[in-house]
Design a protein around this motif. Structure first.
Motif, short mmCIF file in Angstrom:
data_model
loop_
_atom_site.label_atom_id
_atom_site.label_comp_id
_atom_site.label_asym_id
_atom_site.label_seq_id
_atom_site.Cartn_x
_atom_site.Cartn_y
_atom_site.Cartn_z
N SER A 29 0.66 -1.28 0.08
CA SER A 29 -0.01 0.04 -0.03
C SER A 29 0.83 1.17 0.02
O SER A 29 0.42 2.28 -0.77
CB SER A 29 -0.99 -0.01 1.24
N LEU A 32 2.05 1.77 -3.49
CA LEU A 32 0.70 2.33 -4.18
C LEU A 32 0.62 3.98 -3.89
O LEU A 32 0.17 4.54 -4.98
CB LEU A 32 -0.32 1.68 -4.02
N GLU A 33 0.67 4.22 -2.60
CA GLU A 33 0.44 5.66 -2.29
C GLU A 33 1.46 6.63 -3.04
O GLU A 33 0.95 7.73 -3.23
CB GLU A 33 0.80 5.72 -0.98
N ARG A 36 -0.54 7.50 -5.96
CA ARG A 36 -2.12 7.95 -6.02
C ARG A 36 -2.21 9.53 -6.39
O ARG A 36 -1.32 10.19 -6.08
CB ARG A 36 -2.35 8.15 -4.41
#
Ligand SMILES: [Mg+2]
Length: 108
Positions: A29, A32-33, A36
């Motif tokens: 995550s 992924l951030e 974003r």
């Protein structure tokens, strides 16, 4: 290197399968951030600049850490697992059906 790092800190006690799986997802995550709300052009820039590349590399290393740690402490041979899974993938995604397509195997 990972074993020594964790052993020196007495962290084996915190590395049950659930915690390591959570760590793997948490670090994924964090990777992924970084992307974003970024456009394709911004992502291209992010991957071409040294400072932001280091951030990506650090998250990849965190993911790799948890992957290796999980496999090691739970007796998984990652090389064998990858080989076996790739064979399953070859069967699920035969070249003649999947070339140039990004559908899931159930949609081919
Ligand atoms: Mg991280």
């Amino acid at each position: 290197m990972i074993k020594q790092f964790c052993s020196e800190r007495d962290w084996d006690q915190f590395h049950g399968p659930k915690e390591l799986a959570i760590g793997l997802v948490t670090e994924s995550s964090e990777l992924l951030e970084l992307f974003r709300f970024q456009s394709e052009a911004q992502i291209e820039g992010l991957l071409s600049q040294s400072e932001s590349r280091t951030k990506v590399a650090d998250e990849l290393a965190d993911i790799y850490f948890f992957l290796l740690r999980f496999a090691d402490l739970n007796g998984f041979d990652l090389a064998a697992s990858l080989e076996s899974k790739m064979q399953k993938n070859r069967e699920k995604y035969p070249v003649e059906k999947s070339k140039g397509k990004n559908q899931k195997y159930t949609e081919l």
